[in-house]
Design an enzyme around this catalytic site. Structure first.
Site, PDB file in Angstrom:
ATOM      1  CB  ILE A   1      39.639  26.954  38.637  1.00 14.83           C
ATOM      2  CG1 ILE A   1      38.493  25.587  39.053  1.00 14.83           C
ATOM      3  CG2 ILE A   1      39.939  27.686  39.519  1.00 14.83           C
ATOM      4  CD1 ILE A   1      40.150  24.652  40.097  1.00 14.83           C
TER       5      ILE A   1
ATOM      6  CG  ASN B   1      45.498  40.665  37.517  1.00 14.80           C
ATOM      7  OD1 ASN B   1      45.788  41.878  36.383  1.00 14.80           O
ATOM      8  ND2 ASN B   1      45.216  39.386  37.500  1.00 14.80           N
TER       9      ASN B   1
ATOM     10  N   GLY C   1      45.032  42.441  42.188  1.00 14.98           N
ATOM     11  CA  GLY C   1      45.193  41.572  42.587  1.00 14.98           C
ATOM     12  C   GLY C   1      45.336  39.990  42.060  1.00 14.98           C
ATOM     13  CD  GLN C   2      51.368  38.065  40.847  1.00 14.96           C
ATOM     14  OE1 GLN C   2      51.517  39.140  41.037  1.00 14.96           O
ATOM     15  NE2 GLN C   2      52.002  36.606  41.065  1.00 14.96           N
TER      16      GLN C   2
ATOM     17  CG  HIS D   1      48.866  33.839  35.192  1.00 17.17           C
ATOM     18  ND1 HIS D   1      49.599  33.844  37.415  1.00 17.17           N
ATOM     19  CD2 HIS D   1      47.592  34.641  35.538  1.00 17.17           C
ATOM     20  CE1 HIS D   1      48.833  34.355  38.031  1.00 17.17           C
ATOM     21  NE2 HIS D   1      47.720  34.900  37.089  1.00 17.17           N
ATOM     22  CG  LEU D   2      49.566  35.918  28.964  1.00 16.39           C
ATOM     23  CD1 LEU D   2      49.087  38.082  28.542  1.00 16.39           C
ATOM     24  CD2 LEU D   2      50.271  35.794  27.176  1.00 16.39           C
ATOM     25  CG  HIS D   3      44.747  36.543  32.900  1.00 18.73           C
ATOM     26  ND1 HIS D   3      43.648  35.018  33.975  1.00 18.73           N
ATOM     27  CD2 HIS D   3      45.522  36.832  33.969  1.00 18.73           C
ATOM     28  CE1 HIS D   3      43.720  35.499  35.744  1.00 18.73           C
ATOM     29  NE2 HIS D   3      44.861  35.979  35.436  1.00 18.73           N
TER      30      HIS D   3
END
Ligand code: AMP
Ligand code: ZN
Length: 114
Positions: free
Chosen positions: A31, A87, A93-94, A100-102
């Site tokens: 987002i 993260n 900074g999670q 989740h994999l960026h």
């Protein structure tokens, strides 16, 4: 009812721009993208963080990477390059407690990260 934001996206209670979905994983566009291509890939099973992975989770964690490869190609960043990031915890900074994999690409990324 789950309080997990990403579980709510899986359940379609919160909208997201979906990039890929099957019975095991969901991928959607971030987002607040940090690069021209910024997609998050999550397991449909709720796992809060890398810290919480068990021996049974090896297959799904590997599978997230196979979907990342597929999405990198579809989004035409496979040749230019891309970065995969998970993260874990406060110093990283999670912000969302569902692993989740960026997938980040479409511009030159700095190294080391900030
Ligand atoms: P992290 O900091 O690794 O926990 O990453 C969380 C990511 O989720 C951030 O990049 C956010 O921009 C993204 N995010 C938060 N809420 C949403 C949402 N509703 N839809 C898509 N991405 C989101
Ligand atoms: Zn969840």
């Amino acid at each position: 009812m789950t309080e997990c934001l990403f579980c709510k996206i899986i359940e379609k209670k919160i909208p997201a721009k979906i990039a890929y979905e099957d019975d095991k994983v969901l991928a959607f566009h971030d987002i607040s993208p940090k690069a021209p291509v910024h997609i998050l890939i999550i397991p449909k099973k709720h796992i809060s963080a890398v810290n919480e992975l068990t021996d049974q989770d090896g297959e799904i964690i590997g599978y997230l990477h196979l979907i990342a490869k597929k999405l990198a190609k579809e989004n035409k960043i496979d040749k230019s390059g891309f970065r995969l990031v998970i993260n874990n915890g406060p110093d990283a900074g999670q912000a969302v407690g569902h692993i989740h994999l960026h997938v980040l690409g479409g511009r030159k990324l700095q190294w080391p990260p900030g």
